[in-house]
Design an enzyme around this catalytic site. Structure first.
Site, mmCIF file in Angstrom:
data_model
loop_
_atom_site.group_PDB
_atom_site.id
_atom_site.type_symbol
_atom_site.label_atom_id
_atom_site.label_comp_id
_atom_site.label_asym_id
_atom_site.label_seq_id
_atom_site.Cartn_x
_atom_site.Cartn_y
_atom_site.Cartn_z
ATOM 1 N N ASP A 1 0.852 -1.194 0.000
ATOM 2 C CA ASP A 1 0.000 0.000 0.000
ATOM 3 C C ASP A 1 0.891 1.249 0.000
ATOM 4 O O ASP A 1 1.867 1.318 0.767
ATOM 5 C CB ASP A 1 -0.861 -0.035 1.273
ATOM 6 C CG ASP A 1 -1.938 1.029 1.287
ATOM 7 O OD1 ASP A 1 -2.479 1.343 0.212
ATOM 8 O OD2 ASP A 1 -2.255 1.536 2.390
ATOM 9 N N HIS B 1 -7.795 10.031 3.934
ATOM 10 C CA HIS B 1 -7.239 9.092 4.910
ATOM 11 C C HIS B 1 -7.403 9.637 6.323
ATOM 12 O O HIS B 1 -7.325 10.852 6.538
ATOM 13 C CB HIS B 1 -5.738 8.891 4.665
ATOM 14 C CG HIS B 1 -5.412 8.302 3.330
ATOM 15 N ND1 HIS B 1 -5.052 9.067 2.244
ATOM 16 C CD2 HIS B 1 -5.389 7.020 2.904
ATOM 17 C CE1 HIS B 1 -4.804 8.271 1.210
ATOM 18 N NE2 HIS B 1 -5.001 7.024 1.575
ATOM 19 N N HIS C 1 -9.743 4.630 -1.062
ATOM 20 C CA HIS C 1 -8.868 4.784 0.116
ATOM 21 C C HIS C 1 -9.648 5.557 1.179
ATOM 22 O O HIS C 1 -10.643 6.216 0.889
ATOM 23 C CB HIS C 1 -7.604 5.553 -0.269
ATOM 24 C CG HIS C 1 -6.593 4.710 -0.992
ATOM 25 N ND1 HIS C 1 -5.343 4.445 -0.488
ATOM 26 C CD2 HIS C 1 -6.660 4.048 -2.172
ATOM 27 C CE1 HIS C 1 -4.677 3.672 -1.332
ATOM 28 N NE2 HIS C 1 -5.453 3.419 -2.362
ATOM 29 N N GLY C 2 -9.138 5.495 2.430
ATOM 30 C CA GLY C 2 -9.767 6.270 3.493
ATOM 31 C C GLY C 2 -11.136 5.736 3.888
ATOM 32 O O GLY C 2 -12.066 6.500 4.126
ATOM 33 N N VAL D 1 -8.842 0.179 4.743
ATOM 34 C CA VAL D 1 -9.154 0.521 6.133
ATOM 35 C C VAL D 1 -7.883 0.424 6.975
ATOM 36 O O VAL D 1 -7.223 -0.618 6.977
ATOM 37 C CB VAL D 1 -10.212 -0.460 6.709
ATOM 38 C CG1 VAL D 1 -10.538 -0.115 8.151
ATOM 39 C CG2 VAL D 1 -11.479 -0.461 5.857
HETATM 40 P P1 13P Z 1 -8.166 5.016 6.664
HETATM 41 O O1 13P Z 1 -7.021 5.073 7.643
HETATM 42 O O2 13P Z 1 -8.909 6.290 6.584
HETATM 43 O O3 13P Z 1 -9.042 3.841 6.920
HETATM 44 O O4 13P Z 1 -7.521 4.813 5.220
HETATM 45 C C1 13P Z 1 -6.662 3.728 5.005
HETATM 46 C C2 13P Z 1 -6.114 3.738 3.639
HETATM 47 O O5 13P Z 1 -6.703 4.257 2.723
HETATM 48 C C3 13P Z 1 -4.827 3.087 3.444
HETATM 49 O O6 13P Z 1 -4.388 3.167 2.145
#
Ligand code: 13P
Length: 283
Positions: free
Chosen positions: A82, A180, A208-209, A231
């Site tokens: 990631d 994020h 994402h996020g 997540v």
């Molecule tokens: P969150 O921390 O908001 O869940 O996002 C995680 C993410 O997108 C990692 O690439």
């Protein structure tokens, strides 16, 4: 079970109208918690590590741990890099057993992002490894989270189409108002934008996020082509809440016991995500 190329999980998700949750995990216990719930619920899942998690264990060791833990469970899963921040890290992860990689050049100029991802696709495809790219930039909702440096910029349809043409990535992360970290107010996702991207680009889309996104928004996003939802913050928050409540109640923190409780809290979050994404029973 061995990790599968991530695209296999995402193609099944697109065809089945659900999304695969993708969790940032930083140690064997977190990996085990995620895979145990996935296996109990017969839900496909993606484990992710990036530069943040590699401060706990370097890629080779992280991958070895992940492969060992996944080998204990009979559930479809992928191991994904990631927010890879350099071609060197991407190459390392390919060499040590990741089945999917992301190089995140989303806050660099279009031409640089596209050229770099083209090279990643050339490097990964002969090994059957999936490639995720990001166009537009998903920033941060708070100051704590590690991902998403700099301001957000929304994904532009024409750029996204050009990016696909130039790179050939397998999965595309989009910026549609998501961010994020811990949302301080509810995100306003631009579903019109997502719908346009979805109807013009025929590959799985990535959100994402994921943490803190309302369930109804997630379901709408999935119906408009989102096949992978990332997540991290909700897992970290579950862990930290357990540690802090133990400390605030005046009890001592005894790591083996307290971390065991934290894993239970992580499992509850993971369980929720499989239900929200519709991944339960899909494996
Ligand atoms: P969150 O921390 O908001 O869940 O996002 C995680 C993410 O997108 C990692 O690439």
């Amino acid at each position: 079970m061995k990790f599968l190329p991530m695209i296999e999980l995402l193609n099944d998700a697109r065809a089945g109208g659900y999304a695969v949750p993708s969790f940032c995990v930083w140690n064997a216990e977190a990996m085990n918690a995620v895979l145990r719930v996935a296996s109990d619920l017969r839900a496909p899942v993606i484990l992710m590590n990036g530069p943040c998690e590699f401060s706990v264990l370097e890629p080779e060791l992280m991958s070895a741990v992940a492969h060992t833990v996944a080998g204990r469970y009979n559930v479809s899963s992928a191991l994904h890099l990631d927010h890879g921040d350099s071609p060197e890290l991407v190459k390392t992860c390919i060499d040590v057993g990741y089945t999917s990689v992301m190089l995140d050049y989303s806050n660099r100029p279009f031409a640089e992002n596209a050229a770099a991802l083209r090279k990643v696709v050339e490097m990964a495809r002969p090994h059957g490894i999936t490639v995720e790219g990001e166009i537009g930039h998903v920033g941060k909702a708070d100051t704590m989270t590690m991902e998403g440096e700099g301001d957000s910029s929304l994904t532009q349809l024409d750029e996204a189409m050009e990016y696909m043409e130039q790179t050939g990535v397998d999965a595309l992360a989009v910026s549609i108002g998501n961010a994020h970290g811990q949302y301080t107010r509810l995100p306003k996702l631009d579903f019109t934008r997502l719908e346009q991207i979805h109807s013009s680009i025929n590959i799985p889309l990535v959100l994402h996020g994921g943490s803190g996104t309302p369930e109804t928004d997630l379901k709408t996003a999935i119906s408009l082509g989102i096949a992978k939802i990332n997540v991290a913050t909700e897992l970290v928050t579950a862990m930290m809440k357990t540690l802090l409540s133990q400390q605030n109640s005046g009890k001592k923190i005894w790591p083996p016991i307290t971390l065991g409780k934290a894993n239970n809290a992580i499992e509850a979050v993971v369980d929720k995500w499989f239900h929200v994404t519709g991944a339960v029973g899909r494996d």
